[in-house]
Design a protein around this motif. Sequence first.
Motif, mmCIF file in Angstrom:
data_model
loop_
_atom_site.group_PDB
_atom_site.id
_atom_site.type_symbol
_atom_site.label_atom_id
_atom_site.label_comp_id
_atom_site.label_asym_id
_atom_site.label_seq_id
_atom_site.Cartn_x
_atom_site.Cartn_y
_atom_site.Cartn_z
ATOM 1 N N ALA B 84 0.833 -1.205 0.000
ATOM 2 C CA ALA B 84 0.000 0.000 0.000
ATOM 3 C C ALA B 84 0.867 1.256 0.000
ATOM 4 N N GLU B 85 2.175 1.087 0.212
ATOM 5 C CA GLU B 85 3.098 2.227 0.210
ATOM 6 C C GLU B 85 3.403 2.640 -1.211
ATOM 7 N N GLY B 86 2.728 3.671 -1.672
ATOM 8 C CA GLY B 86 3.004 4.169 -3.027
ATOM 9 C C GLY B 86 3.569 5.572 -2.940
ATOM 10 N N GLY B 87 3.188 6.390 -3.870
ATOM 11 C CA GLY B 87 3.751 7.748 -3.925
ATOM 12 C C GLY B 87 5.016 7.703 -4.764
ATOM 13 N N ARG B 88 5.143 8.665 -5.656
ATOM 14 C CA ARG B 88 6.247 8.634 -6.635
ATOM 15 C C ARG B 88 7.615 8.474 -5.987
ATOM 16 N N ASN B 90 8.564 7.470 -3.029
ATOM 17 C CA ASN B 90 8.723 6.195 -2.338
ATOM 18 C C ASN B 90 9.037 5.075 -3.331
ATOM 19 N N VAL B 104 0.882 -1.381 -6.430
ATOM 20 C CA VAL B 104 0.354 -0.649 -5.281
ATOM 21 C C VAL B 104 -1.044 -1.184 -4.964
#
Lengths: 179, 382
Positions: B84-88, B90, B104
């Motif tokens: 669940a850890e996404g974000g560009r 990361n 994700v």
Amino acid sequence: MPTIDQISETVFRETITRAVQDVFKTMLGRTAALANSTEVATADGSPWEHPVQISGQHVVGTVGFIGDISGLIYLYLEDGFANVVASHMLGMTLEEIDEAGHEVVNDAVGELTNMTVGTFKNQLADKGFPCKLTIPSILRGSNFSIEPVSSATRRIYRFQVGDHHIVADLLMKSGDNGS
Amino acid sequence: MRYKILTVDDSKTVRIIVKKAFKAFDCEIIEAANGVEGLAAASKEAPDLILLDITMPVMDGVEMLTKVKSDPALKQIPVIMLTAEGGRDNVLKIAKIGVRDYIVKPFKEEVLVEKAGRIIDLKPLSDGPTKAKSIFDPATLLVVEDKPAIIQQIQEGLKHTPWKIHGVNTTGEAIDFCSKNVPDLIIISLSLPEEAAFTLFRLIRQNVKTKYTPIFALVVKTEVAAQQQAQQVGFSYIVTKPLEISDLESKIAKAMNLDTSQRYFAVDGDVFVMRLPENTTQTVVGEVTNYLKPKVSEAVDSGIVKAVIDLHELKGLNMAVIKLLIQAMQTCKDLALQYTLVGNPQIVSECKGFEDTRNWHFHESIVDAKASFGKAQPAGVA
């Protein structure tokens, strides 16, 4: 250091709505519609009037995020709906879920919450507020209330999923205030 | 080769979803609930792929990934982050440590299988030889052809089969269909514009679910260059226009590895029956010949001592059919089966015209043939 004051109410509403809708659509093939939302001002020491009306047994998943902004999101699911969610996610019948017990349902709700909070905070991260997730935890019960620490802001979003309601309860504070 | 996939996630739910996603494929799923367990399982099992969560107790996924990539014994194992850890930022940071892909959560099981299928050669689980699908089982066939008349011809020609023929006119429709259903066989017309048939062929082969689906090329008989190209890229069969439906049907059955013996062989009470269809083509003769000995042996093995060779539907004789019938009779003799023939007036008449067949004696129906057992054997048969 950016603060949550820079994020408008509209952004919060859209972000949590997209997160809930995305998770329910992808994992359960269900449509979630935002029914209503309530912004609650920063607690000022006056008695907290609990805005989430809890009646009947509920399963509540919690996942936190820590970083430039920090907070917790509680996802409230009615007990019966939690079983339906677990049944769908795990590919088990409701009878099998009943036999498997609370542990299995708790884990499924925890994962559902993890995905929802992840999707929520990933959007914020892309807007310039990087943060990390914490491990999910679960509460079970009825007629309970969750009171935030002072200085936290609280927002309540109620979603309609078929005949069921779910509630997303957002408690947040700026990262520079600690968590 | 049975592939091993290690799923490392503190959520049992995710581990169950992963197992469910790969249930239809020939692979083994190994589970670990955190990075420490994950490292131990990776060392012990040497998986072909690791699916790795990030946020976990005891040891998180980033630490485990770092340790995997710094261990000479493990660093070659491909890792897909499933988190669940996404974000560009990361994703980019973790990608630098060395992951093959990043999914994700929330995720669809199909996406997981498709991405894993790009790394390992996932094969759908087959039912095994004892459960081979028969010609009487339903199947879904997709025909991709821009000429509706051809689709209609195939649908009409195969309507006696339990197969559902779904016709589409464009590659887009075909891809859309394949994303929702997995056809048992696909027929693609090479006359689709701009080499679209070959592009579609590649896309179907790249999709893990249709990687092993038989694909036929449909082409006009005289278009030799297109046929050669189709052979080179790996189409399962080339079917030429004008269509010979019975030939197409046989090729489909062969490509799907269907048991067609029930069309020609059956056990009726205590009698073994071999039946030739109205149009016994060279292909049919070939099929019956292949099944003949094993089927007769199987009948004898189960205690049957009587056989009927049923030609009442057969329209005409030719040398291939006569040779097959002689072989069938010889097989019965070799296995000490009493046998007799059933024929129609046309066949009875034609048999009179050949030296080898003039003494064959026919009954008019299966009932008559069955009743004849126990009486004197028909002349020229036993």
